[in-house]
Scaffold this active site. Structure first.
Site, PDB file in Angstrom:
ATOM      1  N   SER A 123     -33.422  30.479 -10.133  1.00 50.99           N
ATOM      2  CA  SER A 123     -32.423  29.422 -10.298  1.00 50.99           C
ATOM      3  C   SER A 123     -32.683  28.330  -9.275  1.00 50.99           C
ATOM      4  O   SER A 123     -33.254  28.592  -8.202  1.00 50.99           O
ATOM      5  CB  SER A 123     -31.019  29.996 -10.091  1.00 50.99           C
ATOM      6  OG  SER A 123     -30.059  28.965  -9.963  1.00 50.99           O
TER       7      SER A 123
ATOM      8  N   TYR B 268     -25.369  35.423  -5.361  1.00 52.82           N
ATOM      9  CA  TYR B 268     -26.168  34.839  -6.438  1.00 52.82           C
ATOM     10  C   TYR B 268     -27.379  34.069  -5.909  1.00 52.82           C
ATOM     11  O   TYR B 268     -28.529  34.332  -6.294  1.00 52.82           O
ATOM     12  CB  TYR B 268     -25.307  33.920  -7.307  1.00 52.82           C
ATOM     13  CG  TYR B 268     -26.057  33.368  -8.501  1.00 52.82           C
ATOM     14  CD1 TYR B 268     -26.240  34.146  -9.640  1.00 52.82           C
ATOM     15  CD2 TYR B 268     -26.589  32.083  -8.485  1.00 52.82           C
ATOM     16  CE1 TYR B 268     -26.944  33.647 -10.731  1.00 52.82           C
ATOM     17  CE2 TYR B 268     -27.285  31.582  -9.567  1.00 52.82           C
ATOM     18  CZ  TYR B 268     -27.453  32.367 -10.690  1.00 52.82           C
ATOM     19  OH  TYR B 268     -28.152  31.885 -11.763  1.00 52.82           O
TER      20      TYR B 268
END
Length: 262
Positions: free
Chosen positions: A137, A151
């Site tokens: 990401s 995350y």
């Protein structure tokens, strides 16, 4: 080319887009995810182009990676390309959720990725032109954000993991790539319950899953270790890399507060 592409989390979003792109390129597939009905529908769509096997797996279970690899072997299939795409987000600050929620998240995002790669790497190396595509990401390339306690760090792990795999396996023609997309249209934000908030972001910040898939596959074929799709995110990445860490962290802190207030 021999061997198949195993795509985890292939039932929707970027995973499904990657499967479709590999099918378009004539690469036979193994699709895996929890939702078998979604997988079967996708497999039916793609079987006119290539061979497709479907294997259900819930990677939050510690036993799932071994069971998935054993089923692949039982079916007499070889993996040349591993796409570690399965993943999700846990919204909110660290203490908002119980430990079981975090433990399942870490198992899917780090445990399963690491074990699947370890178990399948001999097959990938044996192909002579093996590929490993880890869907990370853009959050992995930015300073830590309030509310992304796990995350962003696990996505950063995928970047370093890809770099190490590339160095260790280059002698066998294996390319490993971390795909680092920004906000991408998919079910991700519906699952995390943040769709309304995300819809308020400028359109220039959104990527299409098909474009992300093509960028990732093109990147791993060219031997790029990190792929950042989209001009907006490429520009932002260049800017952030040249900011002093303290400035970048303050900038992220200010924007994290705006998001929470929203």
């Amino acid at each position: 080319m021999s061997g198949r592409a195993l795509v985890t989390g292939a039932s929707s979003g970027i995973g499904a887009a990657i499967a479709r792109e590999y099918a378009r390129r004539g690469v036979p597939l193994i699709l895996s995810a929890r939702r078998v009905d979604r997988l079967e529908a996708l497999a039916q769509e793609l079987r006119g182009q290539i061979e497709v096997d479907v294997i259900a797996a819930d990677l939050s279970s510690p036993d799932a990676p071994k069971a998935l690899c054993e089923e692949i072997e039982r079916r007499g299939l070889a993996v040349r390309i591993l796409v570690n795409n399965a993943g999700y987000g846990v919204p909110g600050r660290y203490l908002k959720n119980d430990w079981k929620t975090h433990a399942d998240f870490l198992q899917v995002m780090i445990g399963a990725v690491s074990e699947l790669t370890w178990r399948l790497l001999p097959s990938i190396r044996a192909q002579g032109d093996g590929r490993i595509l880890n869907v990370s990401s853009f959050a992995a390339l930015m300073p830590a954000a309030d509310g992304q306690t796990l995350y962003a760090p696990v996505k950063a792990f995928l970047v370093r993991f890809s770099e190490a795999l590339s160095l260790e396996n280059a002698d066998r023609g294996v390319h490993a790539t971390a795909l680092c997309p920004g906000f991408t249209w998919s079910e991700f934000h519906d699952v995390t319950g943040t769709r309304d908030m995300m819809n308020r972001l400028p359109k220039r910040m959104w990527l299409q899953a098909d474009d992300v898939a093509r960028a990732g596959i093109d990147g791993v074929e060219r031997g790029k270790t990190i792929v950042v799709p989209g001009l907006f995110y490429k520009t932002l990445y260049c800017l952030v890399r040249h900011l002093p860490d303290a400035w970048a962290l303050k900038l992220m802190a200010r924007n994290s507060s705006k998001i929470r207030r929203t």
